[in-house]
Design a protein around this motif. Structure first.
Motif, short mmCIF file in Angstrom:
data_model
loop_
_atom_site.label_atom_id
_atom_site.label_comp_id
_atom_site.label_asym_id
_atom_site.label_seq_id
_atom_site.Cartn_x
_atom_site.Cartn_y
_atom_site.Cartn_z
N LEU A 135 67.71 5.11 3.47
CA LEU A 135 68.80 4.16 3.22
C LEU A 135 68.74 3.59 1.81
CD1 LEU A 135 68.51 2.21 6.59
CD2 LEU A 135 70.31 3.83 5.99
N GLY A 136 67.74 4.04 1.03
CA GLY A 136 67.56 3.51 -0.32
C GLY A 136 66.81 2.20 -0.37
N ILE A 137 66.14 1.85 0.74
CA ILE A 137 65.41 0.59 0.83
C ILE A 137 63.93 0.82 0.52
CG2 ILE A 137 64.73 -1.31 2.36
CD1 ILE A 137 67.24 -0.69 4.03
N GLU A 138 63.36 -0.04 -0.31
CA GLU A 138 61.94 0.01 -0.62
C GLU A 138 61.19 -1.06 0.17
OE1 GLU A 138 60.77 0.36 -4.81
OE2 GLU A 138 62.91 0.49 -5.28
N LEU A 139 59.93 -0.81 0.45
CA LEU A 139 59.09 -1.82 1.09
C LEU A 139 58.43 -2.66 0.01
CD1 LEU A 139 57.37 0.30 3.90
CD2 LEU A 139 59.55 -0.93 3.95
N ASP A 140 58.64 -3.96 0.08
CA ASP A 140 58.13 -4.89 -0.93
C ASP A 140 56.76 -5.39 -0.50
OD1 ASP A 140 57.77 -6.77 -2.87
OD2 ASP A 140 59.43 -8.06 -2.28
N TYR A 141 55.73 -4.59 -0.76
CA TYR A 141 54.38 -4.89 -0.29
C TYR A 141 53.86 -6.23 -0.81
CZ TYR A 141 54.51 0.16 0.58
OH TYR A 141 54.86 1.42 0.99
N ASP A 142 54.25 -6.60 -2.01
CA ASP A 142 53.68 -7.80 -2.66
C ASP A 142 54.61 -9.00 -2.64
OD1 ASP A 142 51.29 -6.43 -3.40
OD2 ASP A 142 52.44 -5.40 -4.95
N GLN A 143 55.68 -8.96 -1.82
CA GLN A 143 56.58 -10.10 -1.65
C GLN A 143 57.18 -10.56 -2.97
OE1 GLN A 143 57.06 -11.80 1.58
NE2 GLN A 143 56.24 -9.86 2.26
N GLU A 144 57.59 -9.63 -3.82
CA GLU A 144 58.14 -10.00 -5.12
C GLU A 144 59.66 -10.19 -5.07
OE1 GLU A 144 56.77 -6.89 -7.66
OE2 GLU A 144 54.75 -7.73 -7.83
N ARG A 145 60.29 -9.77 -4.02
CA ARG A 145 61.74 -9.85 -3.85
C ARG A 145 62.47 -9.04 -4.92
NH1 ARG A 145 64.34 -13.51 -0.92
NH2 ARG A 145 65.81 -14.04 -2.57
N GLY A 146 63.61 -8.52 -4.55
CA GLY A 146 64.39 -7.73 -5.49
C GLY A 146 65.45 -6.94 -4.77
N ILE A 150 62.58 -4.81 1.01
CA ILE A 150 62.26 -5.60 2.20
C ILE A 150 60.88 -6.23 2.02
CG2 ILE A 150 61.71 -5.53 4.67
CD1 ILE A 150 63.63 -3.30 5.01
N GLY A 151 60.85 -7.57 2.09
CA GLY A 151 59.58 -8.27 2.00
C GLY A 151 59.00 -8.59 3.37
N CYS A 152 59.86 -8.84 4.36
CA CYS A 152 59.39 -9.18 5.71
C CYS A 152 59.12 -7.87 6.47
CB CYS A 152 60.39 -10.06 6.44
SG CYS A 152 62.07 -9.44 6.43
N ILE A 153 58.07 -7.18 6.05
CA ILE A 153 57.77 -5.84 6.55
C ILE A 153 57.42 -5.88 8.04
CG2 ILE A 153 56.15 -3.91 6.34
CD1 ILE A 153 56.11 -4.45 3.33
N LYS A 154 56.70 -6.89 8.47
CA LYS A 154 56.33 -6.96 9.89
C LYS A 154 57.58 -7.07 10.77
CE LYS A 154 53.50 -9.55 13.18
NZ LYS A 154 52.57 -10.71 13.35
N THR A 155 58.54 -7.91 10.37
CA THR A 155 59.78 -8.05 11.13
C THR A 155 60.53 -6.74 11.20
OG1 THR A 155 60.00 -10.39 10.50
CG2 THR A 155 62.01 -9.25 11.21
N ALA A 156 60.64 -6.06 10.06
CA ALA A 156 61.35 -4.79 10.01
C ALA A 156 60.65 -3.72 10.85
CB ALA A 156 61.49 -4.32 8.56
N MET A 157 59.33 -3.67 10.77
CA MET A 157 58.59 -2.66 11.53
C MET A 157 58.70 -2.93 13.04
SD MET A 157 54.71 -1.23 11.10
CE MET A 157 55.12 0.06 9.93
N ASN A 158 58.67 -4.19 13.42
CA ASN A 158 58.84 -4.52 14.84
C ASN A 158 60.21 -4.07 15.34
OD1 ASN A 158 56.31 -5.65 15.08
ND2 ASN A 158 57.00 -7.74 14.80
N ALA A 159 61.23 -4.27 14.50
CA ALA A 159 62.58 -3.83 14.87
C ALA A 159 62.64 -2.31 14.98
CB ALA A 159 63.59 -4.33 13.84
#
Length: 260
Positions: A135-146, A150-159
């Motif tokens: 989908l063109g989405i990157e995982l934001d491992y370091d919570q830098e936003r942009g 996605i910074g809320c990786i746990k929420t996204a992975m649970n979904a």
């Protein structure tokens, strides 16, 4: 009967020989954490760093902060340290063991954990990464936003685990189409509300209607109004409710019944 090879060996290694592979999968060294360890250090209960012996070198995968704390207590100088040394592991196996560490180690953030699991080629983490990349989405491992991160990786992975790949990509694709990858669009409340809505109304909602109606509101609307909901709705339902309200609007022709 042969004696099995031990999982690790206790060895004393000079700290100057120990390498922390942070550029690959580990978190950055935090000076504040080192200071806390130093201020509370007690040799009687200190854990031995876990080290992998690979290609003639020693790589620490759990305990880098403890090593730096010991050096700080030694005037900043290197010193011999008792370590648990694991033999025969690959770099990917080190990353997976790092991701699954428990006990006295500092709790890993979801981003750090997933990054290590991806480096170690954990199957679940890799397919999650690919689903977002599609989908063109990157995982934001370091919570830098942009943009498109996605910074809320746990929420996204649970979904992702709850909906499965196809439905997860449908929901996240709606977020991308509605708000164009704006950082606030990937807030946890939006991901929760929209993935729950898509899952709950999958056979009855019109995706383009949802995209259009979401695009007409600020991406902070769902988090802000969801937090203001009273006790009648708790947990994910207060954010699902906001998406349901936005989708229905004031018209009745395409309105969906409340199913939560």
């Amino acid at each position: 009967m042969m004696t099995p090879e031990p999982l690790y060996r206790m060895m004393v290694i000079d700290s100057s020989e120990i390498i922390a592979p942070r550029e690959d999968y580990q978190r950055e060294l935090k000076s504040e954490r080192v200071k806390r360890i130093v201020s509370n250090f007690d040799e009687r209960i200190a854990n031995e760093p876990k080290v992998s012996y690979r290609d003639g070198k020693y790589y620490v995968f759990d305990g880098q902060h403890t090593i730096d704390a010991r050096k700080a207590l030694n005037g900043g100088n290197d010193l011999p340290i008792l370590c648990k040394v694991y033999m025969g592991m690959s770099e990917k196996e080190e990353a997976l063991l790092f991701a699954r560490q428990t006990g006295e180690s500092a709790r890993l953030t979801p981003g750090v954990r997933v990054r290590a699991e991806i480096f170690g080629e954990d199957g679940n983490a890799v397919v999650f990464l690919k689903a977002n990349a599609d989908l063109g989405i990157e995982l934001d491992y370091d919570q830098e936003r942009g943009h498109m991160r996605i910074g809320c990786i746990k929420t996204a992975m649970n979904a992702y685990r709850r909906l499965g790949e196809e439905r997860y990509k449908e929901a996240m694709g709606i977020i991308v189409s509605a708000w164009g990858g704006e950082p606030d669009s990937f807030r946890r409340e939006n991901i929760i509300g929209i993935t729950r809505f898509v899952d709950r109304y999958h056979d009855s909602y019109i995706p383009q209607r949802l995209i259009t109606r979401l695009s007409n509101v600020d991406p902070l609307t769902i988090p802000r109004e969801g937090r203001a909901v009273g006790v009648d709705l708790a947990g994910y339902k207060k954010y699902l409710y906001q998406v349901w309200k936005i989708y229905n609007g004031s018209g009745k022709k395409y309105s969906l019944p409340k199913k939560f």
